[in-house]
Design a protein around this motif. Structure first.
Motif, short mmCIF file in Angstrom:
data_model
loop_
_atom_site.label_atom_id
_atom_site.label_comp_id
_atom_site.label_asym_id
_atom_site.label_seq_id
_atom_site.Cartn_x
_atom_site.Cartn_y
_atom_site.Cartn_z
N GLY A 102 0.80 -1.22 0.00
CA GLY A 102 0.00 0.00 0.00
C GLY A 102 0.82 1.26 0.00
O GLY A 102 0.56 2.19 -0.74
N GLY A 103 1.88 1.30 0.86
CA GLY A 103 2.67 2.51 0.98
C GLY A 103 3.37 2.87 -0.31
O GLY A 103 3.35 4.00 -0.75
N SER A 104 4.02 1.87 -0.95
CA SER A 104 4.76 2.17 -2.17
C SER A 104 3.82 2.57 -3.29
O SER A 104 4.16 3.36 -4.15
CB SER A 104 5.62 0.97 -2.60
OG SER A 104 4.81 -0.13 -2.90
N SER A 105 2.61 2.01 -3.32
CA SER A 105 1.64 2.38 -4.35
C SER A 105 1.21 3.84 -4.17
O SER A 105 1.04 4.56 -5.14
CB SER A 105 0.39 1.48 -4.27
OG SER A 105 0.68 0.20 -4.74
N LEU A 106 1.03 4.27 -2.91
CA LEU A 106 0.65 5.65 -2.63
C LEU A 106 1.74 6.59 -3.12
O LEU A 106 1.46 7.57 -3.82
CB LEU A 106 0.40 5.83 -1.14
CG LEU A 106 0.12 7.27 -0.67
CD1 LEU A 106 -1.14 7.81 -1.31
CD2 LEU A 106 0.02 7.33 0.85
N ILE A 107 2.99 6.29 -2.76
CA ILE A 107 4.11 7.15 -3.16
C ILE A 107 4.24 7.17 -4.68
O ILE A 107 4.45 8.21 -5.30
CB ILE A 107 5.42 6.65 -2.50
CG1 ILE A 107 5.35 6.86 -0.99
CG2 ILE A 107 6.63 7.40 -3.08
CD1 ILE A 107 6.45 6.18 -0.21
N SER A 108 4.11 6.00 -5.30
CA SER A 108 4.19 5.90 -6.76
C SER A 108 3.11 6.73 -7.43
O SER A 108 3.35 7.43 -8.41
CB SER A 108 4.09 4.43 -7.18
OG SER A 108 4.06 4.32 -8.57
N ALA A 109 1.88 6.65 -6.90
CA ALA A 109 0.77 7.41 -7.46
C ALA A 109 1.02 8.91 -7.35
O ALA A 109 0.79 9.66 -8.31
CB ALA A 109 -0.54 7.05 -6.75
N VAL A 110 1.48 9.35 -6.19
CA VAL A 110 1.75 10.78 -5.97
C VAL A 110 2.83 11.27 -6.94
O VAL A 110 2.70 12.34 -7.55
CB VAL A 110 2.17 11.05 -4.51
CG1 VAL A 110 2.68 12.49 -4.34
CG2 VAL A 110 1.00 10.81 -3.56
N LYS A 111 3.91 10.47 -7.11
CA LYS A 111 4.98 10.85 -8.03
C LYS A 111 4.46 10.97 -9.46
O LYS A 111 4.77 11.91 -10.17
CB LYS A 111 6.12 9.83 -7.98
CG LYS A 111 7.03 9.96 -6.77
CD LYS A 111 8.32 9.18 -6.94
CE LYS A 111 8.03 7.70 -7.11
NZ LYS A 111 9.29 6.89 -7.18
N THR A 112 3.65 9.98 -9.87
CA THR A 112 3.11 9.98 -11.23
C THR A 112 2.20 11.19 -11.45
O THR A 112 2.26 11.84 -12.50
CB THR A 112 2.31 8.68 -11.50
OG1 THR A 112 3.18 7.56 -11.31
CG2 THR A 112 1.77 8.65 -12.91
N ILE A 113 1.36 11.49 -10.46
CA ILE A 113 0.45 12.65 -10.57
C ILE A 113 1.25 13.94 -10.75
O ILE A 113 0.96 14.75 -11.63
CB ILE A 113 -0.45 12.76 -9.32
CG1 ILE A 113 -1.48 11.63 -9.31
CG2 ILE A 113 -1.15 14.12 -9.27
CD1 ILE A 113 -2.21 11.46 -7.98
N ILE A 114 2.28 14.12 -9.91
CA ILE A 114 3.06 15.36 -9.96
C ILE A 114 3.78 15.51 -11.30
O ILE A 114 3.74 16.57 -11.93
CB ILE A 114 4.08 15.41 -8.80
CG1 ILE A 114 3.33 15.56 -7.46
CG2 ILE A 114 5.07 16.56 -8.97
CD1 ILE A 114 4.21 15.43 -6.23
#
Length: 222
Positions: A102-114
């Motif tokens: 879950g944690g890495s998916s959240l960070i990955s999603a935030v990076k992709t969005i930015i």
């Protein structure tokens, strides 16, 4: 004298800023929704919030640096190529191991969005800069106005994607088309590209991205 006039703006200009954001923030909402859909549901709102906040900060930096940024050769072309990669990545999704974390998916999603929002916001900031004739306060207002549009829009799209997964292909198509427009819109290519390519290139890239995503998903099911 009202507060808008103090900053060299008028109500008509403010209305123009709002309309530009409504028109141009749609694809940004799509990328946020697509990047957040693989995150565990309890973390989706966090991904949208932090991704949007990071993207907004970058938009403000863009607004300040826009004049210098446009002088960089091939910046639009490189941005378009990056957006093609992002569209494919969002369509085929992350591997199963990452989805379980879950944690890495959240960070990955935030990076992709930015990253994606930074690339796609170039037209948004440019349009607003033109509408306010370079007035920095007007550009800042435009960025602030875009926040609720993007956040609310991305949540609606995310709910629709949960119900109708095929919408993901439409979202990837929008990103791919935008990427194609950025590639052919590169000022350095203007003297050598025919008008026909301004339609054919975005169309070809969109078909390739959606086709690749479809074939990849079929292969995963086998």
């Amino acid at each position: 004298m009202n507060i808008l006039e103090i900053f060299g703006l008028s109500f008509a200009v403010l209305l123009k800023i709002i309309l530009i954001n409504i028109v141009l923030s749609g694809d940004n909402a799509v990328v946020i929704a697509m990047a957040s859909r693989n995150v565990p549901k309890k973390q989706q709102k966090k991904a949208i919030f932090w991704g949007t906040m990071g993207a907004i900060i970058l938009r403000i930096l863009f607004a300040v640096a826009i004049v210098y940024l446009l002088d960089v050769p091939f910046v639009t072309f490189i941005g378009g190529l990056l957006l093609v990669y992002i569209a494919i990545k969002l369509l085929i999704g992350e591997d199963e191991e990452n989805l379980r974390e879950g944690g890495s998916s959240l960070i990955s999603a935030v990076k992709t969005i930015i990253i994606a929002d930074a690339v796609m916001s170039l037209d948004n900031v440019l349009a607003i800069a033109g509408a306010v004739e370079g007035n920095l306060v007007g550009i800042m207002i435009g960025v602030i106005v875009s926040i609720p549009i993007v956040v609310f829009g991305s949540q609606l799209i995310l709910k629709a994607m949960d119900k109708y997964p095929i919408i993901s292909y439409a979202g990837a198509g929008i990103l791919a088309w935008t990427a194609g427009e950025m590639i052919v819109g590169e000022p350095k290519f203007e003297p050598i590209l025919s008008r026909d390519l301004h339609l054919l290139v975005p169309m070809a890239i969109t078909i390739l991205v959606i086709g690749f995503g479809y074939l990849f998903s079929k292969k995963k099911l086998l």
